[in-house]
Design a protein around this motif. Structure first.
Motif, mmCIF file in Angstrom:
data_model
loop_
_atom_site.group_PDB
_atom_site.id
_atom_site.type_symbol
_atom_site.label_atom_id
_atom_site.label_comp_id
_atom_site.label_asym_id
_atom_site.label_seq_id
_atom_site.Cartn_x
_atom_site.Cartn_y
_atom_site.Cartn_z
ATOM 1 N N ALA A 267 33.615 57.542 15.980
ATOM 2 C CA ALA A 267 34.358 57.470 14.721
ATOM 3 C C ALA A 267 35.864 57.353 14.911
ATOM 4 C CB ALA A 267 34.046 58.703 13.879
ATOM 5 N N VAL A 268 36.316 57.278 16.161
ATOM 6 C CA VAL A 268 37.750 57.228 16.437
ATOM 7 C C VAL A 268 38.139 55.800 16.828
ATOM 8 C CG1 VAL A 268 39.591 58.103 17.930
ATOM 9 C CG2 VAL A 268 37.759 59.634 17.175
ATOM 10 N N ARG A 269 39.208 55.294 16.197
ATOM 11 C CA ARG A 269 39.711 53.960 16.516
ATOM 12 C C ARG A 269 40.382 53.982 17.888
ATOM 13 N NH1 ARG A 269 43.890 52.251 13.551
ATOM 14 N NH2 ARG A 269 44.463 54.399 13.140
ATOM 15 N N LYS A 270 40.304 52.847 18.595
ATOM 16 C CA LYS A 270 40.894 52.718 19.918
ATOM 17 C C LYS A 270 41.617 51.392 20.049
ATOM 18 C CE LYS A 270 36.787 55.040 20.888
ATOM 19 N NZ LYS A 270 36.004 55.062 19.693
ATOM 20 N N LYS A 271 42.455 51.326 21.071
ATOM 21 C CA LYS A 271 43.061 50.059 21.468
ATOM 22 C C LYS A 271 42.623 49.789 22.895
ATOM 23 C CE LYS A 271 47.218 47.407 22.152
ATOM 24 N NZ LYS A 271 48.664 47.304 22.034
ATOM 25 N N LEU A 272 41.995 48.625 23.109
ATOM 26 C CA LEU A 272 41.582 48.205 24.446
ATOM 27 C C LEU A 272 42.748 47.483 25.102
ATOM 28 C CD1 LEU A 272 39.357 47.759 26.621
ATOM 29 C CD2 LEU A 272 38.822 45.619 25.420
ATOM 30 N N TYR A 273 43.226 48.013 26.217
ATOM 31 C CA TYR A 273 44.345 47.393 26.921
ATOM 32 C C TYR A 273 43.876 46.382 27.958
ATOM 33 C CZ TYR A 273 47.573 50.704 24.871
ATOM 34 O OH TYR A 273 48.336 51.420 23.979
ATOM 35 N N LYS A 274 42.873 46.755 28.741
ATOM 36 C CA LYS A 274 42.376 45.863 29.787
ATOM 37 C C LYS A 274 41.068 46.393 30.335
ATOM 38 C CE LYS A 274 46.235 47.080 31.976
ATOM 39 N NZ LYS A 274 47.363 47.121 32.876
ATOM 40 N N ILE A 275 40.397 45.528 31.067
ATOM 41 C CA ILE A 275 39.182 45.913 31.782
ATOM 42 C C ILE A 275 39.370 45.473 33.228
ATOM 43 C CG2 ILE A 275 36.684 45.630 31.990
ATOM 44 C CD1 ILE A 275 36.630 44.914 28.989
ATOM 45 N N TYR A 276 39.166 46.404 34.148
ATOM 46 C CA TYR A 276 39.219 46.079 35.574
ATOM 47 C C TYR A 276 37.798 45.861 36.079
ATOM 48 C CZ TYR A 276 44.061 47.772 35.857
ATOM 49 O OH TYR A 276 45.414 47.949 35.697
ATOM 50 N N VAL A 277 37.600 44.782 36.839
ATOM 51 C CA VAL A 277 36.311 44.513 37.469
ATOM 52 C C VAL A 277 36.576 44.269 38.949
ATOM 53 C CG1 VAL A 277 34.257 43.046 37.526
ATOM 54 C CG2 VAL A 277 35.438 43.433 35.352
ATOM 55 N N THR A 278 35.967 45.076 39.809
ATOM 56 C CA THR A 278 36.084 44.866 41.249
ATOM 57 C C THR A 278 34.902 44.005 41.675
ATOM 58 O OG1 THR A 278 37.133 47.021 41.480
ATOM 59 C CG2 THR A 278 36.322 45.983 43.494
ATOM 60 N N TYR A 279 35.198 42.878 42.318
ATOM 61 C CA TYR A 279 34.143 41.917 42.654
ATOM 62 C C TYR A 279 34.487 41.198 43.953
ATOM 63 C CZ TYR A 279 37.051 37.872 41.592
ATOM 64 O OH TYR A 279 38.031 36.909 41.625
ATOM 65 N N LYS A 280 33.500 40.483 44.476
ATOM 66 C CA LYS A 280 33.746 39.511 45.539
ATOM 67 C C LYS A 280 32.710 38.406 45.410
ATOM 68 C CE LYS A 280 31.361 41.787 49.413
ATOM 69 N NZ LYS A 280 31.541 42.260 50.789
ATOM 70 N N GLY A 281 33.000 37.272 46.031
ATOM 71 C CA GLY A 281 32.132 36.107 45.920
ATOM 72 C C GLY A 281 32.717 35.097 44.944
ATOM 73 N N ASP A 282 31.921 34.076 44.641
ATOM 74 C CA ASP A 282 32.382 32.989 43.774
ATOM 75 C C ASP A 282 31.922 33.207 42.344
ATOM 76 O OD1 ASP A 282 33.237 30.671 42.587
ATOM 77 O OD2 ASP A 282 32.070 29.322 43.858
ATOM 78 N N GLY A 283 32.848 33.643 41.507
ATOM 79 C CA GLY A 283 32.569 33.829 40.080
ATOM 80 C C GLY A 283 33.375 32.882 39.230
ATOM 81 N N SER A 284 33.856 31.788 39.836
ATOM 82 C CA SER A 284 34.760 30.876 39.132
ATOM 83 C C SER A 284 34.102 30.131 37.974
ATOM 84 C CB SER A 284 35.386 29.891 40.123
ATOM 85 O OG SER A 284 34.390 29.178 40.821
ATOM 86 N N SER A 285 32.769 30.127 37.888
ATOM 87 C CA SER A 285 32.087 29.460 36.773
ATOM 88 C C SER A 285 31.624 30.442 35.702
ATOM 89 C CB SER A 285 30.889 28.665 37.289
ATOM 90 O OG SER A 285 31.322 27.616 38.123
ATOM 91 N N ILE A 286 32.071 31.677 35.795
ATOM 92 C CA ILE A 286 31.703 32.693 34.813
ATOM 93 C C ILE A 286 32.693 32.661 33.650
ATOM 94 C CG2 ILE A 286 31.569 35.195 34.407
ATOM 95 C CD1 ILE A 286 30.527 35.491 37.240
ATOM 96 N N THR A 287 32.192 32.837 32.442
ATOM 97 C CA THR A 287 33.028 32.986 31.257
ATOM 98 C C THR A 287 33.087 34.466 30.920
ATOM 99 O OG1 THR A 287 32.382 30.811 30.431
ATOM 100 C CG2 THR A 287 33.320 32.358 28.834
ATOM 101 N N GLU A 288 34.299 35.005 30.836
ATOM 102 C CA GLU A 288 34.514 36.420 30.570
ATOM 103 C C GLU A 288 34.916 36.607 29.114
ATOM 104 O OE1 GLU A 288 35.709 34.998 34.542
ATOM 105 O OE2 GLU A 288 36.498 34.563 32.558
ATOM 106 N N ASN A 289 34.172 37.439 28.388
ATOM 107 C CA ASN A 289 34.470 37.727 26.986
ATOM 108 C C ASN A 289 34.218 39.197 26.699
ATOM 109 O OD1 ASN A 289 35.058 35.069 25.747
ATOM 110 N ND2 ASN A 289 32.984 34.595 26.406
ATOM 111 N N TYR A 290 34.672 39.636 25.553
ATOM 112 C CA TYR A 290 34.315 40.967 25.076
ATOM 113 C C TYR A 290 34.000 40.867 23.592
ATOM 114 C CZ TYR A 290 39.044 41.444 23.074
ATOM 115 O OH TYR A 290 40.196 41.274 22.348
ATOM 116 N N ARG A 291 33.218 41.807 23.130
ATOM 117 C CA ARG A 291 32.870 41.919 21.718
ATOM 118 C C ARG A 291 33.277 43.300 21.237
ATOM 119 N NH1 ARG A 291 26.823 39.090 21.496
ATOM 120 N NH2 ARG A 291 27.570 36.983 22.015
ATOM 121 N N THR A 292 33.512 43.426 19.935
ATOM 122 C CA THR A 292 33.940 44.712 19.394
ATOM 123 C C THR A 292 33.021 45.178 18.273
ATOM 124 O OG1 THR A 292 35.435 43.688 17.788
ATOM 125 C CG2 THR A 292 36.363 44.248 19.943
#
Length: 149
Positions: A59-84
């Motif tokens: 029930a509490v409003r928030k502000k999303l500043y960023k998301i950190y993802v630690t990865y390796k390999g080839d993800g250059s064809s991935i589309t990154e999105n978020y939903r609220t």
């Protein structure tokens, strides 16, 4: 790439009582065994989505500043999105995955800050395709709760 042979797989993993290997039941009545190496097509479409996260305070409003993802390999064809707020609208980030051979921390900042403020929950969605060497180690959401009006 698929880690089980059947693309219709859709149950929880269970452990084989004989050797402890991971098993999963698919929609065709077959039990598939986890493979430590990908099988099948090397670039099938993927959908990796977190649950709709409310950070323990729905029930509490928030502000999303960023998301950190630690990865390796080839993800250059991935589309990154978020939903609220449990919605189906995809919002974008100002950066994306590349092709790296060592563990790398990607900083995903919403490309339009106003879309990520005064939200109650959010979900990270990764879609598209990736190479068989693509791996995610961890995901961290950076947010701040907002005051009550």
């Amino acid at each position: 790439a698929n880690m089980v042979v059947s693309g219709s797989t859709g149950s929880n993993f269970i452990n084989d009582p004989v050797d402890g290997s991971l098993l999963i039941h698919d929609g065709t009545g077959t039990i598939d065994k986890w493979a430590d190496t990908p099988v099948g097509d090397t670039t099938p479409p993927i959908v990796i989505a977190t649950k709709d996260i409310d950070f323990g305070e729905p029930a509490v409003r928030k502000k999303l500043y960023k998301i950190y993802v630690t990865y390796k390999g080839d993800g250059s064809s991935i589309t990154e999105n978020y939903r609220t707020n449990g919605g189906t609208t995809d919002y974008g980030f100002d950066a994306g995955f590349g092709n790296v051979s060592v563990w790398t921390r990607l900083e995903l900042k919403p490309d339009t800050a106003s879309e990520a403020k005064s939200i109650y929950s959010c979900q990270l969605r990764l879609t598209g395709s990736c190479a068989t060497n693509f791996m995610i180690n961890d995901i961290s959401f950076i947010y701040r709760t907002k005051g009550i009006k």
